[in-house]
Structure formats: C-alpha cells, structure tokens
Design a protein around this motif. Structure first.
Motif, mmCIF file in Angstrom:
data_model
loop_
_atom_site.group_PDB
_atom_site.id
_atom_site.type_symbol
_atom_site.label_atom_id
_atom_site.label_comp_id
_atom_site.label_asym_id
_atom_site.label_seq_id
_atom_site.Cartn_x
_atom_site.Cartn_y
_atom_site.Cartn_z
ATOM 1 N N PHE B 39 0.828 -1.218 0.000
ATOM 2 C CA PHE B 39 0.000 0.000 0.000
ATOM 3 C C PHE B 39 0.863 1.268 0.000
ATOM 4 C CE2 PHE B 39 -2.693 2.753 3.127
ATOM 5 C CZ PHE B 39 -2.952 3.677 2.132
ATOM 6 N N LEU B 43 1.707 3.763 -3.134
ATOM 7 C CA LEU B 43 1.194 5.127 -3.018
ATOM 8 C C LEU B 43 2.325 6.137 -3.239
ATOM 9 C CD1 LEU B 43 -1.321 6.866 -2.211
ATOM 10 C CD2 LEU B 43 -0.479 6.787 0.129
ATOM 11 N N ILE B 81 -3.717 6.672 -8.186
ATOM 12 C CA ILE B 81 -3.885 6.767 -6.721
ATOM 13 C C ILE B 81 -5.367 6.603 -6.359
ATOM 14 C CG2 ILE B 81 -3.595 8.266 -4.697
ATOM 15 C CD1 ILE B 81 -1.236 9.589 -6.134
ATOM 16 N N SER B 82 -6.246 7.182 -7.183
ATOM 17 C CA SER B 82 -7.694 7.016 -6.942
ATOM 18 C C SER B 82 -8.068 5.540 -6.976
ATOM 19 C CB SER B 82 -8.505 7.730 -8.028
ATOM 20 O OG SER B 82 -8.330 9.096 -7.942
ATOM 21 N N THR B 83 -7.578 4.852 -8.004
ATOM 22 C CA THR B 83 -7.917 3.433 -8.159
ATOM 23 C C THR B 83 -7.372 2.629 -6.980
ATOM 24 O OG1 THR B 83 -7.734 3.768 -10.527
ATOM 25 C CG2 THR B 83 -7.807 1.487 -9.779
ATOM 26 N N THR B 85 -6.746 3.672 -3.970
ATOM 27 C CA THR B 85 -7.512 3.996 -2.769
ATOM 28 C C THR B 85 -8.871 3.297 -2.774
ATOM 29 O OG1 THR B 85 -6.413 6.134 -2.755
ATOM 30 C CG2 THR B 85 -8.371 5.928 -1.394
ATOM 31 N N ALA B 86 -9.528 3.335 -3.933
ATOM 32 C CA ALA B 86 -10.849 2.704 -4.024
ATOM 33 C C ALA B 86 -10.741 1.189 -3.816
ATOM 34 C CB ALA B 86 -11.476 3.014 -5.377
ATOM 35 N N ALA B 89 -10.249 0.533 -0.167
ATOM 36 C CA ALA B 89 -11.483 0.769 0.605
ATOM 37 C C ALA B 89 -12.479 -0.363 0.397
ATOM 38 C CB ALA B 89 -12.098 2.108 0.199
ATOM 39 N N LEU B 90 -12.583 -0.825 -0.827
ATOM 40 C CA LEU B 90 -13.642 -1.780 -1.133
ATOM 41 C C LEU B 90 -13.237 -3.244 -0.923
ATOM 42 C CD1 LEU B 90 -15.006 -0.023 -4.341
ATOM 43 C CD2 LEU B 90 -15.995 0.013 -2.057
#
Lengths: 496, 135
Positions: B39, B43, B81-83, B85-86, B89-90
């Motif tokens: 992670f 990042l 980074i969006s991908t 993070t998502a 989270a999921l």
C-alpha cells in the motif's frame, strides 16, 4: 483584459431565493426527524447516514468555494503545474485509508463525537486535548472566514452587484445558522445532499460548456502557447519542491479536518463508509480537474488579470459563456448557484464541528459536566451564532483594512496538520506517549507561527523556506519529536 | 470482542473513560489497508511519479488534447492513486460488523421501524451503557 460584467437578471435572484428557502425547509425537516436531545443525535445525526447521504455530505463538505473559485484562480496565476491540486485532493482520501479503519472502529465502540474524544482516550492528556481543540477551532474559524468572503463575491456575481458584499454574507450566514440550529448535523447533511447534487450538476454543466464552446481546451492551449507559453512549462527544482510540499501539506492536512472526521463517525455501517470513500477517491478527477481546466481556459480568454481578479476567473469564464443563448444562461445560473452551495455546505459543516468541540470537549468536560443534554445543545447553538457574528465582523474588517497582519488568518491547514502524528502514529504505535505528541505539536506549531509571523512583520519574505511550506517543516519537527519520544518511552504493553 | 457496534453502542457517547487495555484490544479491524505491504510503497511511487522531476525546468514538450504530456502523466498517476484507494477501501477493509444494517435498526423514515419503536421504549440517549469502561 477584463470581461464585460455579468448580467443574470432577476431569474438568478429568484432561483437563489428558492434555493435558500429550500435550505430552511430542510432545516425544519431535520428538526422533525430528530431522535432525542443528545449531543450524538445533534452533532452526528445519531450516526445513521446511509451511502447516498454520507457520500454527498462528504463530497459537499470537502469541495468548498475555494475549489471552484480559488483553485481555478491559482491555476490561472501558476499555470499547468497546479495540476498537483488534483493529486493532493486524492491523497486526502488515501490518508484516510491509513488511520480511518481503526478510528472508525474505535468511534463506533466507544461513542466518539469529536476527534478530540479520540485524542483524550488515546493519550489521556487534558493539555493535549485542549491544544488540539484550539488548533482545530483556529483552523476551522479561518476556514469559515474564507468561505464568508467567497459568499460575498458569489452573491455579488449572481445579483449583478445589486446585493452588496456584506449584505450577501449576512443573508447566507443567517440562512445557514437557521437550518443548522434547527436540526444540527441531520439538517446540515440533508442540505449537503441538495448542495452536493447541485454541485455535481454544476460541474457537469461546466464540463459540457467547456468542451463545447469556443474550441474547448485545445483552442485554449493554442492561445496560451502563443501568449503565455511559460504557464505550460515544467517547474524547475524549486517548483518540484513546492509541488511535493503541497502534496504533503494538503494530503495529510485536509485528512485531519475535524468536520470530515466527524462524517466518518456518522456513517451508519462500515459498508456505507467504505463505498463512500471508494467513490470519493475519484471525485477530484471531476471537480478539482474542472477547476484546473477553468483556470487554463480563463487564462486563454482573459489574460493579464490582477491577483484579485484572477480569483473571479470562474465567474468570468461563466459570463463569457452565458451570453450564448438561454440554455447557456440557465447553465451559468446553475453553476454559480453550485458555487454558493459549495461554500455554504463547507461553512455550515465547519461551524457545526466547532460548536461540537467547544461544547463537548471544553464546556462539558471542564465547566458543566453534569448539565442536561438540552443545556449543552443550547450552549452549542448560542456559541455558533456568536462565533458567526464575530467572523462576519472580522471578514468586514479584514477587507476594509487589508492589513498584512490578516495574513495570519490564512493559517489553517498548517496548524491542523500538526495533529497528524496523533492520528497517524497514535492508532498504530502504543509506545507513543502523550508528552511527545504534545511537545511535537507545540514545536511544530511554534515553528510555523514564527515563520508566518516573521513574513507578516516583514522580517523575511517567504513563508516557505527552500520552497517548502512552513507547516511541512513544522510537521517534520513534530514527527521527529514524536518518533524520538516514542523510542525513548517505556513500552506500556509490557508495563500493563 | 465480536459485538456489533450497532447494538451495544448505538446511543453511547464517549465520556472520558480510559481503559487502555480494552482500547488496544478493540482497535484492530479484521482486515485493513495498512496490512497490505504494497500500500504505502505503491502510493509513494505513484505520488512521486506525478511530480515532473524527471524533466528539466522550463520545458513544455508535446501538447495533446490541450495539455502537455507531463500534465497528462500527473493526471494518470492521480487516477492511479484514486484506483488504489478505491480498491483498498472496497476490498482490503473488512470488519466484524455487517456491511448492511439489520432491518430492525433502520431509520424510521426509510420504512422499517427501530428497535426502540418496536418495543415501545423511548430512545434514551443518555442511558448508561452496559459496558461501562470506567475503572
């Protein structure tokens, strides 16, 4: 080249009036759905937000007037290198992935209402809790002040200048206070739903308008390359340091915003929180990227604006589109209303958060521990009204005097970020002692304050030594002290 | 330890209790993003790649779709980074609480009744919690 003033006529005022009435209506609805008089019900809506409400309240709260006005203005002045705004807004959500899973679990099990609840529970230090509340309230107070100024400009633009700056500020602030006092977080979140949808609609309209009018971004790029090619150039090493500083400062700092942390506490289930954050991770690619594109298109159409006028570039770009037919006219009204909605939704959340911290963490803990919940709620509401009156007065004074001392009111993220080790390290490292965190916060904040104070007093020019923000330097000192303090402290697990 | 927060602490408010053994016993979710070793490195790689340090200052380069290539690179890294993070989270954040709230705890305005309403009890937000943490 300054554009022609925008003429939106009476329709914009009627639309705005209906919108404000709707907000007050949602305030009454929130009041009618309250479940008791507890602080948790008022400040966290009983921790009952489902996916839609949680996502839209997170969205509307995170994207303020600063996103649609300030970010585009900064892109106008700085050029393409301000694309880092998209990255740091995404990093905020990434930072939640570090500490939110543990903080959310603790909040649900122990019933936290404010971030300072966690700080006291984890570290057991009254001094640290009070310092944390002061820093968070200072940052949020300045944040609200910034939104008030943005409110004045937005109302002036929407009303063709028929409503004055201060009148606009007072009207919107009163509407906000009314619905917030009526239903607390429930009303704020429901107005956020309306404001968030307006913001999403507004952003979609902007995207449509930008892509379809006057050649869109490619045409803007040609003009920029011809007139101001340096705005498309890569930054040098100083720019790279500043870029990196922004990623750290805003990525870590905005993740500590207490009104956003309280929305994590307000999630009904972990599933709703995970899904909301999963979608939120992509929102900067919609909103912040749009603000960036507006800045560049504005640069191509209205070059040579002053610093102050550059902050109105969103309004200017919209006004240049608005004269192209009635559809464009209404789209511009929706977009400007979305700007107002973004401002209000951020300011109301920040105000509610300050009220909760002053009431729960200070007044209830140190002054009247045994009073009734109704009494605490009354104190919180009265405090909100008084604070807002003070901030409106302060906004007026700061605009009238334009003194450099008001530079200090811009200190927001730089202060709040100093609490980052308490959350980021605090949830993982049991050895981290309260006194190390307190010392780190005090030294980090003092360093930031000295650098900013010196710049305000004219002792030196920059607030970013070597291109790196004073807040980031302060944070480095802060983390250094915390890590050293943790390594030197005895292991509490062995002791217990 | 396996209690669902929806039941025991639904109305609970933190009141300055400090039982640190319980604090640390309760803090770890079943699965969290920080347990994934990749992670933070990933990042950092994406964040560093978004900064145009690899080009000398004052260069524009090719313009595609109205933006220089180095800006598109920053946008692509941001999307990465969006991908990341998502996905974290999921897929990599799980806990022992149910993802969907039980029917009997839903908001009244959403159709089903709350437990308090079913039993006819007043929702007492100040009621002492069964698991009082005070020593």
């Amino acid at each position: 080249m300054k554009p022609e003033p925008i003429h939106l006529g009476n329709s914009a005022l009627v639309f705005m009036g209906l919108y404000l009435l709707g907000m007050i209506g949602l305030g009454f609805l929130g009041r009618s759905r309250r479940r008791g008089h507890s602080l948790k019900d008022f400040y966290l809506a009983g921790s009952g937000f489902g996916f839609i409400v949680l996502f839209l309240t997170l969205f509307a709260t995170q994207y303020s007037g600063n996103t649609l006005l300030g970010f585009s203005g900064r892109t106008y002045r700085q050029g393409a290198s301000y694309i880092n705004s998209v990255t740091f807004m995404i990093l905020v959500i990434s930072c939640y992935m570090i500490y939110a899973p543990r903080l959310y679990r603790l909040a649900k099990r122990f019933g936290y209402i404010t971030p300072a609840d966690f700080i006291y529970h984890r570290f057991g230090s009254h001094a640290l809790r009070v310092v944390a509340v002061i820093l968070l309230c200072w940052g949020l107070g300045n944040y609200i002040l910034e939104q008030l100024v943005a409110m004045g400009h937005a109302v002036q633009a929407l009303s063709d200048g028929r409503i004055g700056f201060m009148t606009g500020v007072v009207i919107l602030a009163c509407v906000m206070l009314v619905y917030e006092s009526l239903g607390g977080m429930r009303s704020v979140a429901w107005t956020d739903v309306a404001q968030g949808m307006l913001l999403l609609t507004g952003c979609s309209c902007i995207l449509y308008l930008l892509l379809t009018s006057q050649g869109g971004l490619p045409a803007a790029a040609e003009t920029i390359m011809a007139d101001v090619p340096e705005r498309f150039e890569t930054p040098g090493w100083a720019g790279v340091r500043s870029w990196t500083s922004n990623l750290i400062l805003f990525g870590l700092g905005i993740a500590i915003y207490p009104h956003a942390i309280q929305r994590l506490f307000a999630a009904r289930t972990l599933g709703t929180l995970r899904r909301s954050l999963g979608v939120m991770a992509f929102m900067p690619l919609v909103t912040t990227l749009l603000a960036f594109m507006i800045g560049l298109i504005g640069l191509s159409r209205f070059p040579g604006l002053s610093h102050v006028d550059a902050d109105k570039i969103t309004v200017y770009v919209m006004s240049s589109i608005g004269g192209q037919g009635w559809i464009s006219y209404w789209l511009v009204i929706v977009v400007l209303s979305a700007v107002v909605a973004a401002i209000m939704s951020t300011a109301d959340s920040a105000l509610l958060s300050i009220g909760s911290m002053v009431t729960k963490d200070i007044y209830k803990t140190y002054f009247r521990p045994e009073a009734s919940p109704e009494h605490y709620l009354k104190v919180g509401k009265v405090f909100g009204w008084v604070l807002m009156a003070f901030l409106i007065l302060f906004a007026w004074v700061s605009i009238e005097t334009e003194s450099s001392i008001f530079l200090l009111i811009k200190l927001k993220v730089e202060f709040m970020i100093q609490l980052s080790p308490a959350f980021m390290l605090g949830v993982f490292w049991r050895r981290l002692p309260a006194r190390a965190v307190l010392l780190g916060v005090v030294l980090g904040t003092a360093f930031t304050l000295v650098v900013w104070g010196g710049a305000a007093a004219g002792a030196w020019e920059t607030r970013s030594p070597w291109g790196i923000s004073a807040g980031v330097w302060g944070l480095a000192i802060n983390y250094g002290v915390c890590i050293a303090g943790g390594l030197l402290a005895p292991d509490p697990a062995k002791e217990s | 330890m396996k209690s669902c927060p929806g039941d025991e602490s639904h109305h609970r408010e933190y009141n300055n209790e400090r039982d640190m053994d319980r604090f640390w016993a309760e803090i770890r979710p079943e699965r969290e993003p920080m347990q994934q070793w990749w992670f933070i490195p990933l990042l950092l790689v994406l964040a560093v790649a978004s900064v145009p340090w690899y080009l000398p200052g004052g260069v524009t380069g090719r313009i595609v779709g109205g933006l220089p290539i180095w800006v598109w690179t920053a946008i692509a890294c941001s999307a990465g980074i969006s991908t990341l993070t998502a996905v974290l989270a999921l897929r990599f954040w799980r806990d022992d609480e149910p993802d969907h709230e039980p029917e009997n705890q839903r908001d009244p305005e959403r159709g089903a009744k709350t437990q308090d309403e079913k039993t006819g009890a007043e929702p007492d937000n100040e009621a002492p919690d069964k698991t009082d943490l005070r020593p």
